[in-house]
Design an enzyme around this catalytic site. Structure first.
Site, PDB file in Angstrom:
ATOM      1  N   GLN A   1       0.836  -1.204   0.000  1.00  0.00           N
ATOM      2  CA  GLN A   1       0.000   0.000   0.000  1.00  0.00           C
ATOM      3  C   GLN A   1       0.866   1.246   0.000  1.00  0.00           C
ATOM      4  O   GLN A   1       1.608   1.486   0.955  1.00  0.00           O
ATOM      5  CB  GLN A   1      -0.921  -0.005   1.221  1.00  0.00           C
ATOM      6  CG  GLN A   1      -1.830   1.196   1.337  1.00  0.00           C
ATOM      7  CD  GLN A   1      -2.739   1.099   2.559  1.00  0.00           C
ATOM      8  OE1 GLN A   1      -2.459   0.365   3.494  1.00  0.00           O
ATOM      9  NE2 GLN A   1      -3.831   1.828   2.545  1.00  0.00           N
ATOM     10  N   GLY A   2       0.800   2.040  -1.062  1.00  0.00           N
ATOM     11  CA  GLY A   2       1.612   3.253  -1.170  1.00  0.00           C
ATOM     12  C   GLY A   2       0.820   4.496  -0.818  1.00  0.00           C
ATOM     13  O   GLY A   2       0.443   5.274  -1.717  1.00  0.00           O
ATOM     14  N   TYR A   3       0.556   4.686   0.450  1.00  0.00           N
ATOM     15  CA  TYR A   3      -0.194   5.847   0.923  1.00  0.00           C
ATOM     16  C   TYR A   3       0.724   6.830   1.655  1.00  0.00           C
ATOM     17  O   TYR A   3       0.955   7.934   1.203  1.00  0.00           O
ATOM     18  CB  TYR A   3      -1.321   5.398   1.864  1.00  0.00           C
ATOM     19  CG  TYR A   3      -2.626   5.016   1.198  1.00  0.00           C
ATOM     20  CD1 TYR A   3      -2.687   4.630  -0.128  1.00  0.00           C
ATOM     21  CD2 TYR A   3      -3.818   5.029   1.922  1.00  0.00           C
ATOM     22  CE1 TYR A   3      -3.884   4.273  -0.733  1.00  0.00           C
ATOM     23  CE2 TYR A   3      -5.030   4.672   1.329  1.00  0.00           C
ATOM     24  CZ  TYR A   3      -5.051   4.298   0.006  1.00  0.00           C
ATOM     25  OH  TYR A   3      -6.244   3.946  -0.572  1.00  0.00           O
ATOM     26  N   SER A   4       1.230   6.444   2.821  1.00  0.00           N
ATOM     27  CA  SER A   4       1.959   7.372   3.694  1.00  0.00           C
ATOM     28  C   SER A   4       3.245   7.873   3.060  1.00  0.00           C
ATOM     29  O   SER A   4       3.926   7.163   2.320  1.00  0.00           O
ATOM     30  CB  SER A   4       2.290   6.685   5.031  1.00  0.00           C
ATOM     31  OG  SER A   4       1.117   6.381   5.748  1.00  0.00           O
TER      32      SER A   4
ATOM     33  N   SER B   1       4.039  -1.365   4.269  1.00  0.00           N
ATOM     34  CA  SER B   1       4.072  -2.723   4.821  1.00  0.00           C
ATOM     35  C   SER B   1       4.376  -3.758   3.735  1.00  0.00           C
ATOM     36  O   SER B   1       3.717  -3.784   2.689  1.00  0.00           O
ATOM     37  CB  SER B   1       2.732  -3.060   5.470  1.00  0.00           C
ATOM     38  OG  SER B   1       2.438  -2.171   6.518  1.00  0.00           O
TER      39      SER B   1
ATOM     40  N   GLU C   1     -10.773  -1.543   4.863  1.00  0.00           N
ATOM     41  CA  GLU C   1      -9.783  -1.862   5.895  1.00  0.00           C
ATOM     42  C   GLU C   1     -10.447  -2.125   7.244  1.00  0.00           C
ATOM     43  O   GLU C   1      -9.914  -2.844   8.081  1.00  0.00           O
ATOM     44  CB  GLU C   1      -8.776  -0.705   6.021  1.00  0.00           C
ATOM     45  CG  GLU C   1      -7.611  -0.998   6.950  1.00  0.00           C
ATOM     46  CD  GLU C   1      -6.592   0.122   6.969  1.00  0.00           C
ATOM     47  OE1 GLU C   1      -5.404  -0.170   7.162  1.00  0.00           O
ATOM     48  OE2 GLU C   1      -6.982   1.292   6.776  1.00  0.00           O
TER      49      GLU C   1
END
Length: 406
Positions: A131-134, A173, A256
């Site tokens: 997951q490429g969010y933060s 992650s 989620e």
């Protein structure tokens, strides 16, 4: 949603319990209890093989519609599956982000071509996702992302296009073990906040991507920094309309808070039981303060599970929004605070032994309660920090004014 377990549900619970009992034997028996938060480095390849074994028998993506390769289970049956899976102490899955987050997002927002390309690979556990969010300056404040992408011509005679991506993600992650990453990037020059963002599907095995694992207090490197320097992905691998990725990103976060989180409460109960057993073993159970704190944790966990079931029923009945309603935020606040407290109580029970580690080669070897304490410090931060959850409740549920921005 009817939360009364009828004869058909009991038969389904028995079916899952029997299947897991029959299959978690032989080579798979040694995997019981491995993996999970703070322990994702444990037997990854073996757990991947187990997950593919589950897929071969139709036990992945159990809540997905059958037309997309799932089992089409009802919400309550999904609860039963995740509870029994956790109760059997089966190893933690290796593709939660693909199966529980991206898959449902593609079903809701993806094109038929995207669904046909990616969903079968997720169901079969052949492709793993991150997951490429933060970002360093956009942790819980997702709307502040600075990673940028631009659409360019490939120069081919067919007139193809590609997204070229530059930027940095952090706390990604399992990126070091993943094949793909879903990335929120700014694709409209001059845009700000929620506007001009796009939701891109990006392969990680390319020259323009560098993954740097972050060493954790719990050993291992579950989290990573990911650097995109001219990374590329096909022009049609944007989910939803370009520039309108915020709605897709928020839809994913709603998944989620889904049904799989109920399996957590079974794992939490097992952790609590182990702390109680240690308290009995070392005599700290005789301390009335310790005994009272353990009793509180047991009651609170029962309340959290009941609330989670009620929240799912509200979402199923259309009385709450999985993406923007208050139920998911309350549940996240409740379980994160509870789990962090359990880690603190575990160290109180351990006493001086909690300060010591077993030397193991060049690194130190934590016991289960030390790892619980250290990793649970992050529970109130990842997956949406406590502050963000309280803002959601204040602004979207209570209708209070938005927090001023300096």
């Amino acid at each position: 949603m009817n939360l009364t377990e009828g004869a058909e549900d009991r038969a389904f619970r028995a079916e899952i319990r029997e299947w897991l009992g029959d299959h978690l034997t032989g080579e798979w028996a040694a995997l019981r209890g491995l993996g999970g938060p703070g322990r994702e480095h444990e037997a990854h390849d073996e757990r991947l093989a187990w997950n593919r074994h589950l897929a071969e028998h139709g036990w992945t993506a159990v809540g997905w519609p059958t037309e997309h390769g799932g089992r089409g289970l009802s919400l309550w049956q999904q609860v039963i599956f995740h509870e029994e899976y956790a109760r059997s102490n089966a190893p933690a899955g290796v593709n939660h982000l693909g199966e529980q987050l991206l898959g449902p997002t593609l079903i809701a927002f993806g094109t038929p071509e995207q669904q046909q390309r990616f969903l079968p690979e997720i169901v079969a556990v052949r492709e793993l996702w991150a997951q490429g969010y933060s970002e360093p300056g956009a942790g819980s404040d997702l709307a502040n992302v600075q990673t940028r992408a631009r659409l360019v011509s490939t120069g081919s005679t067919g007139g193809g296009e590609e997204w070229v991506i530059d930027g940095q993600k952090v706390w990604t992650s399992l990126a070091h073990l993943s094949d793909w990453c879903f990335v929120v990037a700014r694709t409209e020059a001059g845009s700000a906040r929620h506007q001009g963002l796009s939701f891109l599907l990006v392969p990680l095995d390319q020259d323009g991507v560098e993954v740097r694992p972050i060493e954790q207090l719990t050993s291992g490197s579950e989290f990573n920094e990911v650097f995109f320097t001219g990374a590329r992905t096909a022009g049609d691998l944007v989910v939803g309309e370009p520039g309108r990725g915020w709605g897709v990103a928020m839809g994913l976060l709603g998944f989620e808070r889904g049904v799989s989180t109920l399996g957590q409460t079974v794992g939490f109960a097992r952790e609590l039981e182990s702390v109680v057993a240690r308290a009995k073993e070392n005599g700290s159970i005789d301390d009335p303060v310790v005994r009272d704190r353990l009793a509180e944790l047991k009651v609170e966990l029962a309340v959290i599970r009941s609330y989670a079931l009620r929240a799912l029923a509200l979402v199923e009945g259309g009385q709450d929004s999985a993406a923007g309603g208050g139920a998911g935020s309350i549940f996240k606040l409740a379980w994160a605070t509870w789990h962090r407290t359990l880690g603190e109580v575990a160290m109180d029970v351990a006493g001086r032994d909690g300060l010591l580690t077993r030397e193991s080669g060049a690194s130190y070897d934590l016991d289960d309660h030390q790892r619980l304490f250290l990793f649970s410090r992050a529970d109130t931060i990842y997956g949406g920090s406590d502050e963000i959850q309280r803002n959601i409740l204040a602004e979207r549920v209570l209708g209070l004014p938005k927090e001023p921005r300096g």
